[in-house]
Design an enzyme around this catalytic site. Structure first.
Site, PDB file in Angstrom:
ATOM      1  CD  GLU A  34       1.232 -22.382  -9.297  1.00  0.00           C
ATOM      2  OE1 GLU A  34       2.245 -21.699  -9.533  1.00  0.00           O
ATOM      3  OE2 GLU A  34       0.117 -22.150  -9.815  1.00  0.00           O
ATOM      4  CD  GLU A  75       5.233 -20.264  -4.279  1.00  0.00           C
ATOM      5  OE1 GLU A  75       4.535 -19.996  -5.290  1.00  0.00           O
ATOM      6  OE2 GLU A  75       6.265 -19.648  -4.007  1.00  0.00           O
ATOM      7  CD  GLU A  82       1.985 -16.173  -9.254  1.00  0.00           C
ATOM      8  OE1 GLU A  82       1.971 -17.344  -9.707  1.00  0.00           O
ATOM      9  OE2 GLU A  82       3.029 -15.544  -9.021  1.00  0.00           O
TER      10      GLU A  82
END
Length: 124
Positions: A34, A75, A82
């Site tokens: 990420e 996050e 996601e």
């Protein structure tokens, strides 16, 4: 309870040890996969030492560091959302977009929280 994970049976120190290793694996995976998480880790690496230098007191320091860590936590959750959405389907779908957009909005709010807390602590 047959539908639960076979790892749910662990108890005591073995469970804590396993959870610790799963957590490290998650941090490693997020850092490697990420870009946003890597950028926020860099931001944390800059802001946390800065907070130690400029915080007026212990409460201010805790608020400043806590707000930065909150960005990383949010996050990680956004990245998990996601990944889960992408695992289900890579097809474009309004609900998938909504889930990803909401996760992104949560990260934005956490970043704004850093700005507000740091301004309140430093400006009084």
């Amino acid at each position: 309870m047959r539908d639960e994970s076979p790892f749910k049976g662990k108890t005591g120190l073995q469970r804590v040890w396993n959870a610790f290793h799963y957590s490290l694996a998650g941090l490693r995976a997020a850092y490697l996969a990420e870009d946003a998480f890597r950028q926020e880790v860099l931001l944390a690496a800059l802001l946390i030492p800065l907070a130690c230098l400029v915080a007026p007191d212990g409460v201010g320091l805790a608020l400043m560091i806590g707000s930065v860590l909150l960005v990383l936590i949010v996050e990680l959750l956004n990245s998990a959302i996601e990944a889960t959405v992408d695992r289900i389907s890579l097809d474009s779908h309004p609900l998938a977009k909504r889930a990803k957009d909401i996760g992104s909005a949560a990260v934005l709010l956490a970043l704004l929280d850093v700005l507000v807390i740091w301004a309140c602590v430093l400006l009084g």
